[in-house]
Write an enzyme that holds these catalytic residues in place. Structure first.
Site, short mmCIF file in Angstrom:
data_model
loop_
_atom_site.label_atom_id
_atom_site.label_comp_id
_atom_site.label_asym_id
_atom_site.label_seq_id
_atom_site.Cartn_x
_atom_site.Cartn_y
_atom_site.Cartn_z
N LEU A 51 -11.88 -16.62 14.01
CA LEU A 51 -12.65 -17.92 14.06
C LEU A 51 -12.03 -19.01 15.07
O LEU A 51 -12.74 -19.69 15.67
CB LEU A 51 -12.53 -18.72 12.47
CG LEU A 51 -13.04 -17.96 11.51
CD1 LEU A 51 -12.92 -18.76 10.05
CD2 LEU A 51 -14.45 -17.59 11.53
N SER A 57 -1.52 -21.89 16.24
CA SER A 57 -1.87 -21.11 15.05
C SER A 57 -3.14 -20.27 15.57
O SER A 57 -3.77 -20.34 16.70
CB SER A 57 -2.51 -21.63 13.92
OG SER A 57 -3.45 -22.47 14.11
N THR A 58 -3.39 -19.17 15.22
CA THR A 58 -4.69 -18.24 15.24
C THR A 58 -5.43 -18.58 13.75
O THR A 58 -4.70 -18.72 12.66
CB THR A 58 -4.65 -17.12 15.52
OG1 THR A 58 -3.79 -16.40 14.70
CG2 THR A 58 -4.04 -16.94 16.98
N LYS A 74 -12.39 -16.42 2.66
CA LYS A 74 -11.37 -17.62 2.74
C LYS A 74 -11.06 -17.71 4.29
O LYS A 74 -11.53 -16.76 5.20
CB LYS A 74 -10.07 -17.41 2.21
CG LYS A 74 -10.09 -17.15 0.59
CD LYS A 74 -10.51 -18.17 -0.22
CE LYS A 74 -10.32 -17.83 -1.82
NZ LYS A 74 -10.68 -19.17 -2.66
N ASP A 183 -4.50 -37.90 13.29
CA ASP A 183 -5.06 -37.05 14.30
C ASP A 183 -6.63 -36.87 13.92
O ASP A 183 -7.14 -35.69 14.21
CB ASP A 183 -4.38 -35.47 14.09
CG ASP A 183 -4.74 -34.63 15.26
OD1 ASP A 183 -5.07 -35.26 16.22
OD2 ASP A 183 -4.42 -33.34 15.03
#
Length: 394
Positions: A51, A57-58, A74, A183
């Site tokens: 995604l 991160s991935t 999920k 953020d």
């Protein structure tokens, strides 16, 4: 190996191509866990589509093999190696904030607009590095991606107003619970998913037409699959830099979203999130960013502050006295003394979408959030009741 029965059905990219996470600043291959489509993590989560990615991160769509069909899909964020204290802190913060917020008692509608963890676990890579894996309910595209679908890169007015009120409601829940997000931006606001069939279609698309990837001896780098439009409410995500408590210090916020108290090294609190909402008005609705804040592509605090002076007027003397850093830019009365010229502009001129009384109300609404003294910014719930929202959308 995923898709063994149709091994050439996907498009294999040349090894020389730089794609996805390989392009992030300071990329190191062994910082990223080598996720592969079809892999099962923690004996439970089978990876079905990529995604997205980021510096830390991935992100993947996965099927929970222990869940009922209606709740089986999920999202899993596989964090970079816990090699640096920053990456460890962000994963730990996400877990700590989620655990705390899930323990908060009482009813608040804003709770529905916050994305919290389902669970988390750690995996070991072939390189011997440890990676936190954070599991969430799946969501749709970001508000940045949604905005970019409009021909003029601006949300339709009624959608814009509804989105703002929902974000403010979510922030009110966070702030009443003593959490500062730090953020807030369109990249961290995702559309909810009402119909799970949209995600099932995404999974099926990967099976039928596998996404291109670059295949290397020790890993594959996949292109992220575009998210379809979903029709749920926006949700506030990504608590990796969130803070709990009232007063804090240190550098936070996306570059162009930084509040003046952050740039000038002052203490800050939950009102930085409201400043960010004020800046975000332009990113979502006004076809341009409010601040440039750069010289030849390099972030400049001086340029950023000069732009603030042009839009907000000079800071009050009592604000100047809160930080020694102010002396580089202002005299004791708040007059600008730095070399960068103050641009000739105003918030009224920078608002280009509205007319008449509604334009006036928009600018007043923006000014309530975009002010020097953070204590003068209203609470999120007070902003939800602003006159700007009383104008009917036509």
């Amino acid at each position: 190996m995923a898709h063994q029965s149709s091994a050439r059905a996907f498009r294999e990219l040349p090894v020389s191509d730089i794609v996805e996470e390989e392009g992030v600043p300071g990329y190191r291959a062994d910082d990223f866990y080598p996720v592969s489509l079809g892999e099962v993590l923690a004996d439970r989560y089978r990876i079905v589509a990529k995604l997205g990615f980021g510096v830390g991160s991935t992100v993947w769509l996965c099927r929970d093999l222990l869940a009922a069909d209606t709740r089986a899909l999920k999202t899993i964020k596989v964090c970079t190696a816990q090699r640096t204290s920053k990456m460890i802190a962000q994963a730990d913060a996400e877990i700590a904030v989620a655990t705390y917020l899930q323990s908060v008692e009482g009813e608040h509608p804003g709770r529905n607009y916050i994305r919290l963890l389902d669970t988390h676990f750690a995996v070991q890579s072939p390189h011997g590095t440890t990676h936190q894996c954070l599991v969430y309910q799946p969501l749709g595209m970001t508000l940045t991606e949604l905005r970019d679908l409009f021909s003029d890169r601006a949300l339709e007015k009624s959608l814009f107003k509804n989105t703002l009120q929902i974000v403010l409601c979510g922030l009110d829940f966070l702030h009443q619970a003593g959490v500062v997000h730090t953020d807030i931006s369109p990249n961290n606001l995702l559309l909810g998913v009402k119909d799970a069939s949209t995600l099932l279609e995404l999974e099926q698309a990967e099976q039928n037409t596998p996404i291109p990837r670059k295949v290397l001896p020790d890993r594959s780098i996949y292109i992220s699959r575009p998210m379809p439009i979903t029709h749920g409410m926006p949700v506030i995500c990504d608590f990796g830099t969130a803070r709990m408590g009232e007063k804090h210090s240190g550098d936070i916020m996306p570059e162009l979203y930084r509040a003046p108290e952050v740039i000038l090294g002052m203490e800050w609190d939950c009102k930085v999130d409201l400043w960010a909402v004020g800046v975000m008005l332009w990113d979502l609705f006004e076809k341009s960013t409010l601040f440039g804040a750069r010289v030849n592509g390099v972030l400049s605090d001086e340029v950023h502050l000069a732009e603030m002076v042009s839009l907000l007027g000079p800071p009050p003397p009592d604000f100047i006295s809160r930080s020694e850093a102010c002396k580089k830019y202002f005299d004791s009365e708040g007059n600008w003394v730095a070399a960068t010229p103050v641009p000739g502009q105003s918030l009224f001129e920078r608002e280009v979408q509205l007319q008449g009384e509604e334009k006036d109300a928009f600018v007043r609404f923006a000014r309530r959030m975009l002010c020097w003294r953070p204590e003068e910014r209203p609470t999120a719930v007070e902003l939800m009741e602003d006159d700007f929202f009383k104008f009917r959308c036509k």
